[in-house]
Scaffold this active site. Structure first.
Site, PDB file in Angstrom:
ATOM      1  N   ARG A  29       2.627  -2.731 -20.223  1.00 42.11           N
ATOM      2  CA  ARG A  29       2.471  -2.219 -18.848  1.00 42.11           C
ATOM      3  C   ARG A  29       1.347  -1.183 -18.723  1.00 42.11           C
ATOM      4  O   ARG A  29       0.542  -1.253 -17.788  1.00 42.11           O
ATOM      5  CB  ARG A  29       3.810  -1.639 -18.382  1.00 42.11           C
ATOM      6  CG  ARG A  29       3.973  -1.598 -16.890  1.00 42.11           C
ATOM      7  CD  ARG A  29       4.091  -3.005 -16.325  1.00 42.11           C
ATOM      8  NE  ARG A  29       4.128  -2.986 -14.882  1.00 42.11           N
ATOM      9  CZ  ARG A  29       4.271  -4.064 -14.132  1.00 42.11           C
ATOM     10  NH1 ARG A  29       4.396  -5.257 -14.694  1.00 42.11           N
ATOM     11  NH2 ARG A  29       4.287  -3.973 -12.831  1.00 42.11           N
ATOM     12  N   HIS A  89       5.948  -1.871   5.089  1.00 37.48           N
ATOM     13  CA  HIS A  89       7.339  -2.057   4.636  1.00 37.48           C
ATOM     14  C   HIS A  89       8.144  -2.626   5.809  1.00 37.48           C
ATOM     15  O   HIS A  89       8.036  -2.146   6.936  1.00 37.48           O
ATOM     16  CB  HIS A  89       7.934  -0.726   4.175  1.00 37.48           C
ATOM     17  CG  HIS A  89       9.333  -0.891   3.649  1.00 37.48           C
ATOM     18  ND1 HIS A  89       9.589  -1.390   2.394  1.00 37.48           N
ATOM     19  CD2 HIS A  89      10.531  -0.680   4.244  1.00 37.48           C
ATOM     20  CE1 HIS A  89      10.900  -1.465   2.225  1.00 37.48           C
ATOM     21  NE2 HIS A  89      11.494  -1.036   3.326  1.00 37.48           N
ATOM     22  N   GLU A 115       3.570   9.275  -4.746  1.00 34.43           N
ATOM     23  CA  GLU A 115       4.183   8.947  -6.041  1.00 34.43           C
ATOM     24  C   GLU A 115       5.611   8.408  -5.922  1.00 34.43           C
ATOM     25  O   GLU A 115       6.130   7.820  -6.863  1.00 34.43           O
ATOM     26  CB  GLU A 115       4.159  10.174  -6.968  1.00 34.43           C
ATOM     27  CG  GLU A 115       2.819  10.388  -7.672  1.00 34.43           C
ATOM     28  CD  GLU A 115       1.820  11.170  -6.844  1.00 34.43           C
ATOM     29  OE1 GLU A 115       2.104  11.475  -5.655  1.00 34.43           O
ATOM     30  OE2 GLU A 115       0.734  11.476  -7.377  1.00 34.43           O
TER      31      GLU A 115
END
Ligand code: GAR
Length: 208
Positions: A66, A110, A148
């Site tokens: 990753r 979203h 974040e």
């Protein structure tokens, strides 16, 4: 002219709405410089190719781990020199280093009215399943800056959509796309391209 990278994973209807909006003038002073997908099979890549837009696949499967994928994605977007990163159904959690490299320059759509039905595990159809399970009468979509957290960044635009009796997650998803997502995502890009969006103390202010 604002140079945008659009990041996709699937069908790409939001990408299509952005392409159409650039063509018909609902978005001005912005262009799609590149479409990036983590998924080589994403239909969104075909939509981009049909519109003559360069594409790039950056798949986690092509990297040993990753962190290596995260580094490759971040390096690519930095080197490309884009002004704005648009997450249009991008089903990858963005690495912190990428978010730090583009503060208030990454936006996401979203499919709910944040802070309802958002955060970890809420993506795609799952959002609509949860909304129907809760029995809400109104849902909608949100375009927000990415920070974040998961779906916690400053909210740019929201559009409410009615939930109807007999809705399935698929029917509600489609109505929210048509009545909200495909409108507010292009609108947000146009506002940003014209320098009308500022962020102060975690809130967005839009000038006339
Ligand atoms: C859209 O409904 C978008 O809001 C959602 O995925 C779908 C992608 O459709 N995104 C999320 O759930 C992000 N948390 P598309 O590929 O046809 O644009």
């Amino acid at each position: 002219m604002l140079k945008a990278a659009v990041l996709v994973s699937g069908g790409g209807t939001n990408l299509q709405a952005i392409i159409d909006s650039i063509h018909d003038g609902r978005i001005t002073d912005a262009c799609i410089d590149i479409v990036v997908s983590n998924n080589p099979g994403a239909y969104a890549l075909e939509r981009a190719a049909k519109a003559g837009i360069e594409t790039r696949v950056i798949s986690p499967k092509s990297y040993p781990d990753r962190p290596a994928f995260n580094q490759a994605l971040t390096d690519f977007l930095k080197e490309r020199g884009v002004d704005l990163i648009v997450l249009a159904g991008f089903m990858v959690v963005l690495p912190e280093m990428l978010i730090k490299a583009f503060p208030n320059r990454i936006i996401n759509v979203h499919p709910s009215l944040i802070p309802a039905f958002c955060g970890t595990g809420f993506y795609g159809l799952r959002v609509h399943e949860a909304a129907l399970a809760r029995g809400v009468k109104v849902s909608g979509a949100t375009v927000h800056f990415v920070d974040e957290g998961t779906d916690t960044g400053p909210i740019i635009l929201q559009q409410a959509v009615q939930v109807e009796e007999g809705d399935t997650p698929e029917i509600l998803q489609r109505r929210i796309m048509e009545q909200a997502e495909w409108k507010i995502m292009p609108k947000a890009i146009d506002l940003i391209a014209h320098g009308k969006v500022t962020v102060k103390d975690g809130k967005v202010y839009i000038s006339k």
